[in-house]
Structure formats: C-alpha cells, structure tokens
Design an enzyme around this catalytic site. Structure first.
Site, PDB file in Angstrom:
ATOM      1  N   ALA A 171       0.857  -1.180   0.000  1.00 30.11           N
ATOM      2  CA  ALA A 171       0.000   0.000   0.000  1.00 30.11           C
ATOM      3  C   ALA A 171       0.896   1.233   0.000  1.00 30.11           C
ATOM      4  O   ALA A 171       2.096   1.143   0.271  1.00 30.11           O
ATOM      5  CB  ALA A 171      -0.908  -0.008   1.234  1.00 30.11           C
ATOM      6  N   SER A 172       0.328   2.409  -0.297  1.00 30.07           N
ATOM      7  CA  SER A 172       1.169   3.604  -0.302  1.00 30.07           C
ATOM      8  C   SER A 172       1.803   3.818   1.064  1.00 30.07           C
ATOM      9  O   SER A 172       2.956   4.254   1.163  1.00 30.07           O
ATOM     10  CB  SER A 172       0.367   4.833  -0.730  1.00 30.07           C
ATOM     11  OG  SER A 172      -0.765   5.019   0.086  1.00 30.07           O
ATOM     12  N   GLU A 173       1.074   3.511   2.147  1.00 29.17           N
ATOM     13  CA  GLU A 173       1.635   3.516   3.497  1.00 29.17           C
ATOM     14  C   GLU A 173       1.038   2.401   4.334  1.00 29.17           C
ATOM     15  O   GLU A 173      -0.127   2.014   4.131  1.00 29.17           O
ATOM     16  CB  GLU A 173       1.400   4.845   4.230  1.00 29.17           C
ATOM     17  CG  GLU A 173       2.337   5.980   3.838  1.00 29.17           C
ATOM     18  CD  GLU A 173       1.842   6.743   2.629  1.00 29.17           C
ATOM     19  OE1 GLU A 173       2.645   7.516   2.052  1.00 29.17           O
ATOM     20  OE2 GLU A 173       0.677   6.569   2.251  1.00 29.17           O
ATOM     21  N   THR A 174       1.830   1.892   5.264  1.00 29.75           N
ATOM     22  CA  THR A 174       1.363   0.952   6.276  1.00 29.75           C
ATOM     23  C   THR A 174       1.677   1.549   7.639  1.00 29.75           C
ATOM     24  O   THR A 174       2.776   2.056   7.864  1.00 29.75           O
ATOM     25  CB  THR A 174       2.039  -0.425   6.130  1.00 29.75           C
ATOM     26  OG1 THR A 174       1.670  -0.983   4.865  1.00 29.75           O
ATOM     27  CG2 THR A 174       1.622  -1.370   7.237  1.00 29.75           C
TER      28      THR A 174
ATOM     29  N   HIS B 244      -3.921   9.342   5.818  1.00 28.98           N
ATOM     30  CA  HIS B 244      -4.908   8.291   5.563  1.00 28.98           C
ATOM     31  C   HIS B 244      -4.614   7.050   6.400  1.00 28.98           C
ATOM     32  O   HIS B 244      -5.543   6.349   6.822  1.00 28.98           O
ATOM     33  CB  HIS B 244      -4.989   7.963   4.066  1.00 28.98           C
ATOM     34  CG  HIS B 244      -3.972   7.002   3.573  1.00 28.98           C
ATOM     35  ND1 HIS B 244      -2.697   7.380   3.211  1.00 28.98           N
ATOM     36  CD2 HIS B 244      -4.026   5.660   3.356  1.00 28.98           C
ATOM     37  CE1 HIS B 244      -2.027   6.328   2.794  1.00 28.98           C
ATOM     38  NE2 HIS B 244      -2.803   5.258   2.870  1.00 28.98           N
TER      39      HIS B 244
END
Length: 295
Positions: free
Chosen positions: A42-45, A73
């Site tokens: 994902a773009s961030e975790t 997010h």
C-alpha cells in the site's frame, strides 16, 4: 503477522486510499516493519506500537521503501480499526504520538456503526516556491498556462502546492517522475500537490492530485497530510472565509477520482478572520481485508 487492509477517506471498498495496519507491532524492529510495508505494497502501512490502556496511540508509518514522519490516511485507517475492534471508544478525544510530534485526534460517530476520524495534522511554515513554474509544469506534463495566477504557488514542508484553473488540466497531468525527483531534491521537496477549485461535485471546494515520487509513490490517491495545510492555505488566501463571530467551518475536498479511487476529505478550520486557530482533516474508512502475512 496479522495485517488489516483499510480504505480511508471512503466507505466504499476499493475507493479512497488503501493503508495497511498492523495493530500489534510493539515487538517489531525497523527492518521488520519495512519488510512488511514492502510486502503489503500500500502507499503507506501504519504500525501501532501502543498497548490497550496507554494514554496515547503511538504510530510509525512506512511506504514500501521508506519510513515517513506522518501519514493522514493511515492514521484514519488505524483509528478506524482500533475503534472497530473495540480497543478505542467510538466517540472521544485521543492523542496521537508519531515521529512528527503529538497531535489531537477525535472520533465522531456518524451513525450506529461508524465514526469519522478527525486529525490535527502537522503544519509547516509556508515559503515561496523555490522552483519556477516554467520548469515545474513541464515536469508534471503540463504548461504554465494551466496555473491559477490568482493564488500563489507555495511550498509547505516537503510538498509543493500548485493551484490550477481547471479540473481537466489536473486530470491531464502525467509527471516525468525521475526528472521531477531530480529537480525537487535540491530544494527539499518530495511531492507536488496540484489542486483546483473546479470540482466534480457542487458541494466540494477543491479537487486535487498528489504526485509523490520523492516518497517512492508515483501518485497518492487521497492525501490527508496535504489537506491539513491546504485548509490553512485556503483561509490564508481568502478562498475559505472564517465568520466574524468565530467558530468552526467545514467543507469537503476531492481527490483520487483521476485514479478511479474517489475519496472525500472533510476540512475543518476554526478561528476568526485573520486569526486561524486550528485546521484539521476528517474522514471515514472501511476495513476490506483481514489476514496473515508471512515475512
């Protein structure tokens, strides 16, 4: 390792911005977190390091390639999941501890099952763009004529905020990522947040895209960390007006539509004209996958 996949700034699975969330991360070292974030892709975790009963929720954030100080997010996704699991009340004020600092978070119930997560996001000093439009816009796949000259192009932290005139121009952008990174890096910039006041929905105030190749992300679907400063920008430049009597004002912002992942960010500003007291972002989320990751 138990991992949840949560779509933030939406209630529709597959829309908004997807984040990985690891709730029991206290025993993980930095290398393990980075490997997990790369595997989740994902773009961030977000990794929750606090324990039930702790005064604050402590989070660390990783893109597939780097650790970052804050992610809007993934914060929405984490607090949504903590509330959904019964580890936080569905309503109330909480404290977030992360590398960027300590921030207030509120859970606001919107119906019998769901809460909206409100975050006071990091704010950095505004500065004039260190890059001329004539060099920035071609790197984004556009032209200087697309820029809304009634508003300034400014930098805030690692992000460059560029106002454009039309939504079609926003959608037409196609950055040259390697060249963009090379041009931004000497100026401490890692991403470009392009926005317009021409929106998809009449009830919205802005429509945006965020290109973040300097963070290892070609395009981020919905960016909470950019919309907090955007809310302040809109107030500072007379687009969003505060009432003389004071009090909060809420509006909606759009992002992700150009990627087929529409998300909606609530913006709230509080204060009086010339005296902005607070800017924060709000969003809903939906858990879409629960599973085990082998790393």
């Amino acid at each position: 390792m138990q991992v949840s996949i949560v779509d933030a700034f939406t209630r529709t699975p597959g829309a908004g911005n997807r984040a990985g969330v690891v709730l029991d991360a206290a025993g993980l070292d930095t290398g393990a977190m980075q490997r997990i974030a790369a595997a989740v892709a994902a773009s961030e975790t977000a990794f929750v390091l606090s324990r039930p009963g702790d005064v604050a929720v402590r989070l660390r954030y990783f893109t597939p390639t780097d650790e970052i100080e804050f992610c809007g997010h993934a914060t929405v996704a984490s607090f949504h999941l903590l509330s959904e699991r019964g580890l936080l009340d569905r309503a109330g004020h909480f404290r977030l501890d992360c590398a960027a600092g300590t921030y207030d978070v509120e859970l606001e119930p919107v119906d019998a099952r769901h809460s909206r997560v409100w975050i006071v996001t990091p704010q950095y000093p505004w500065r004039e763009s260190p890059m001329p439009l004539e060099s920035v816009m071609p790197l984004l796949g556009g032209t200087a004529e697309m820029v809304d000259r009634s508003l300034p192009v400014l930098a805030n932290g690692h992000k460059l905020f560029v106002p454009l005139l039309r939504r079609d121009d926003i959608w037409a952008l196609a950055p040259r990522n390697e060249a963009l990174v090379a041009a931004m890096q000497p100026h401490g910039l890692r991403g470009v947040f392009a926005f317009t006041r021409e929106t998809q929905e009449a009830s919205s105030m802005t429509h945006a895209r965020f290109f973040a190749p300097g963070f290892g992300i070609a395009e981020d679907p919905v960016t909470g960390s950019a919309h907090g400063p955007l809310a302040a920008y809109l107030v500072n430049h007379g687009v969003l007006r505060l009432p003389e009597a004071g009090g909060p004002v809420r509006v909606r912002a759009e992002q992700g539509d150009a990627m087929g992942k529409p998300g909606r960010v609530e913006l709230e500003v509080k204060g009086r004209p010339g005296a902005l007291e607070r800017a924060r972002v709000g969003g809903a989320a939906v858990t879409v996958i629960e599973g085990e990751l082998r790393v």
